[in-house]
Design a protein around this motif. Sequence first.
Motif, PDB file in Angstrom:
ATOM      1  N   SER A   1       0.764  -1.202  -0.222  1.00  0.00           N
ATOM      2  CA  SER A   1       0.068   0.062  -0.052  1.00  0.00           C
ATOM      3  C   SER A   1       0.935   1.341   0.064  1.00  0.00           C
ATOM      4  O   SER A   1       0.642   2.126  -0.715  1.00  0.00           O
ATOM      5  N   ASP A   2       2.087   1.451   0.720  1.00  0.00           N
ATOM      6  CA  ASP A   2       2.837   2.319   0.864  1.00  0.00           C
ATOM      7  C   ASP A   2       3.610   2.559  -0.464  1.00  0.00           C
ATOM      8  O   ASP A   2       3.857   3.793  -1.018  1.00  0.00           O
ATOM      9  N   LEU A   3       3.829   1.187  -1.054  1.00  0.00           N
ATOM     10  CA  LEU A   3       4.442   1.377  -2.401  1.00  0.00           C
ATOM     11  C   LEU A   3       3.722   2.123  -3.357  1.00  0.00           C
ATOM     12  O   LEU A   3       4.262   2.789  -4.513  1.00  0.00           O
ATOM     13  N   LEU A   4       2.360   1.542  -3.439  1.00  0.00           N
ATOM     14  CA  LEU A   4       1.596   2.030  -4.559  1.00  0.00           C
ATOM     15  C   LEU A   4       0.992   3.446  -4.248  1.00  0.00           C
ATOM     16  O   LEU A   4       0.247   3.810  -5.042  1.00  0.00           O
ATOM     17  N   ARG A   5       1.023   4.058  -3.126  1.00  0.00           N
ATOM     18  CA  ARG A   5       0.593   5.324  -2.711  1.00  0.00           C
ATOM     19  C   ARG A   5       0.867   6.380  -3.637  1.00  0.00           C
ATOM     20  O   ARG A   5      -0.251   7.155  -3.899  1.00  0.00           O
ATOM     21  N   PRO A   6       1.884   6.656  -4.140  1.00  0.00           N
ATOM     22  CA  PRO A   6       2.366   7.765  -5.083  1.00  0.00           C
ATOM     23  C   PRO A   6       1.410   7.258  -6.368  1.00  0.00           C
ATOM     24  O   PRO A   6       1.110   8.645  -6.884  1.00  0.00           O
ATOM     25  N   ALA A   7       1.161   6.500  -6.763  1.00  0.00           N
ATOM     26  CA  ALA A   7       0.234   6.242  -8.047  1.00  0.00           C
ATOM     27  C   ALA A   7      -1.251   6.239  -7.912  1.00  0.00           C
ATOM     28  O   ALA A   7      -1.963   6.659  -8.671  1.00  0.00           O
ATOM     29  N   PHE A   8      -1.649   5.731  -6.774  1.00  0.00           N
ATOM     30  CA  PHE A   8      -3.020   5.341  -6.417  1.00  0.00           C
ATOM     31  C   PHE A   8      -3.637   6.268  -5.280  1.00  0.00           C
ATOM     32  O   PHE A   8      -4.883   6.385  -4.980  1.00  0.00           O
ATOM     33  N   GLY A   9      -2.831   6.968  -4.514  1.00  0.00           N
ATOM     34  CA  GLY A   9      -3.344   7.796  -3.317  1.00  0.00           C
ATOM     35  C   GLY A   9      -4.008   6.886  -2.352  1.00  0.00           C
ATOM     36  O   GLY A   9      -3.551   6.155  -1.808  1.00  0.00           O
ATOM     37  N   GLU A  10      -5.188   7.652  -1.731  1.00  0.00           N
ATOM     38  CA  GLU A  10      -6.082   6.729  -0.769  1.00  0.00           C
ATOM     39  C   GLU A  10      -6.457   5.209  -1.340  1.00  0.00           C
ATOM     40  O   GLU A  10      -6.831   4.555  -0.433  1.00  0.00           O
ATOM     41  N   GLU A  11      -6.508   4.951  -2.453  1.00  0.00           N
ATOM     42  CA  GLU A  11      -6.990   3.671  -3.374  1.00  0.00           C
ATOM     43  C   GLU A  11      -5.764   2.709  -3.412  1.00  0.00           C
ATOM     44  O   GLU A  11      -5.843   1.834  -3.730  1.00  0.00           O
ATOM     45  N   SER A  12      -4.599   3.074  -2.800  1.00  0.00           N
ATOM     46  CA  SER A  12      -3.450   2.055  -2.847  1.00  0.00           C
ATOM     47  C   SER A  12      -3.587   0.913  -2.303  1.00  0.00           C
ATOM     48  O   SER A  12      -3.311  -0.064  -2.366  1.00  0.00           O
ATOM     49  N   LEU A  13      -4.546   1.020  -0.966  1.00  0.00           N
ATOM     50  CA  LEU A  13      -4.781  -0.137  -0.402  1.00  0.00           C
ATOM     51  C   LEU A  13      -5.619  -1.260  -1.048  1.00  0.00           C
ATOM     52  O   LEU A  13      -5.395  -2.339  -1.093  1.00  0.00           O
ATOM     53  N   ARG A  14      -6.615  -0.661  -1.811  1.00  0.00           N
ATOM     54  CA  ARG A  14      -7.536  -1.412  -2.810  1.00  0.00           C
ATOM     55  C   ARG A  14      -6.613  -2.173  -3.873  1.00  0.00           C
ATOM     56  O   ARG A  14      -6.540  -3.522  -3.836  1.00  0.00           O
ATOM     57  N   TRP A  15      -5.513  -1.401  -4.251  1.00  0.00           N
ATOM     58  CA  TRP A  15      -4.531  -2.316  -5.418  1.00  0.00           C
ATOM     59  C   TRP A  15      -3.607  -3.174  -4.609  1.00  0.00           C
ATOM     60  O   TRP A  15      -3.177  -4.121  -5.205  1.00  0.00           O
ATOM     61  N   SER A  16      -3.230  -2.880  -3.370  1.00  0.00           N
ATOM     62  CA  SER A  16      -2.461  -3.893  -2.673  1.00  0.00           C
ATOM     63  C   SER A  16      -3.089  -5.143  -2.445  1.00  0.00           C
ATOM     64  O   SER A  16      -2.629  -6.251  -2.734  1.00  0.00           O
ATOM     65  N   ILE A  17      -4.450  -5.195  -2.166  1.00  0.00           N
ATOM     66  CA  ILE A  17      -5.137  -6.229  -2.158  1.00  0.00           C
ATOM     67  C   ILE A  17      -5.509  -7.123  -3.487  1.00  0.00           C
ATOM     68  O   ILE A  17      -5.382  -8.200  -3.280  1.00  0.00           O
ATOM     69  N   TYR A  18      -5.485  -6.375  -4.407  1.00  0.00           N
ATOM     70  CA  TYR A  18      -5.557  -6.875  -5.586  1.00  0.00           C
ATOM     71  C   TYR A  18      -4.324  -7.829  -5.826  1.00  0.00           C
ATOM     72  O   TYR A  18      -4.393  -9.053  -6.362  1.00  0.00           O
TER      73      TYR A  18
END
Length: 454
Positions: A411-428
């Motif tokens: 989630s932290d890694l994807l935050r720059p790209a997805f913001g508050e939705e980074s956790l969603r993409w982390s779960i994906y």
Amino acid sequence: MSQTDITAPTGRIERPGYRYYVLAVLTLVYMLNFLDRQIIGILAAPLKAEFGLSDSQFGLLGGLAFALLYTTLAIPIAWLADRFSRVWIMTAALTLWSGFTALCGVVGGFGQLFLCRMGVGIGEAGGVAPSYSLISDYFPKAQRARALAVYAFGIPFGTAAGTLVGGLVAATYGWRAAFITVGLLGLLVAPILRLTVRDPQRGGMDRAAPVADAAPVAFVPEPAPSFGAVLKLLLPKPSFWLLALGAASASVCGYGVAAWMPSFFMRSFGLTLADTAWYYSGIALVGGLTGIWFGGQLADRLGRKSKGGYPLVPAIAFLISVPCFLLAMNAQSIVSFLLPETSNNSWQALTLAFLIFLIPTGLNLTWLGPLTASVQHLVPPTMRTTASALFLLINNLLGIAVGIFYFGWMSDLLRPAFGEESLRWSIYTGMGFYLLASALLIGASRTLTRDWVD
């Protein structure tokens, strides 16, 4: 289940009702185990705000802090449980983890909270493997998957209770009160466990059923084998590794999603802490109970025809879980597509997500009864506690330590790209672990019959 009586080490005959009472008490203790373990998930938002934590740091609290000693100490504790009173060991464990949970409510910083979570892990290291062994000595072979599935009800009960009680208490009185409340509850249950549960004969239910009206026969238990002897028998069996790594792969996603789902609902669905407590506890309870019981029942039925049916049930379940998770997480988009004219469709999306989430929540717990029963039959009765601990070592070291941290780190890694939705993409990204688990368990279904010990 059968009404066959069982003989205690003292030679007394236990009534069938007592067997179910013991199962109920052990399930209650397991519920407290998961309540104390999972409560930190619903408290993510207030803890992060209090101590200024990133998702990765919170992942360490929920994962590594708990799992490090929980997994490593389980082996020596199981070795002791194969030689001494399992009930005494479990009572001490329950007291220890409950006390440290209460202490989490008085910490002053991240370091102290990390140490207290380690203490919770130390206590819980003595809670599960002895229970597996006790249940296997109270129930006959044909019923063990169902009995262990009932025991596993402690997971959805504990997850739901931790989410609901923790969330509501935290929303009203603060996160410190939530930790203290659930910790004190465990301290109250410990004396009940010690005073009302007895150790049965080790392996007594693996012997022929007693003849009706026959006098009790004194039973002299076999000496517990050495730890090296257990390793020598167990580790060369491919079924053990396939079962353990398959369960661990599923647990990476299972534990990780369970820990982070409350945060997902608050970030992506816009729920409050109290709303999330009610919403997710309902999903965890209804879906979890259904899935665990279904897995135990179906595995016992298939197991009569082929031992390979035990791991095959969860293997298929994991394959179905992945698309269900993806659909549920995108319920808002589905409702917007189906009802474009509706300006405010939040309640429809929440309802749809709830109903779909029940399916994978149930399916991803179907492994508990079948796989734990399978591990019990890879070794003789006197080795079961140690074998269970080795299985849990692999499952929890990867599932808890890696799983919960993985989703926070990603989630932290994807935050720059997805913001508050980074956790969603982390779960994906984590859904791939279910696919790996399915492949490993299909492999176990092909080797289990050869490695089975009657």
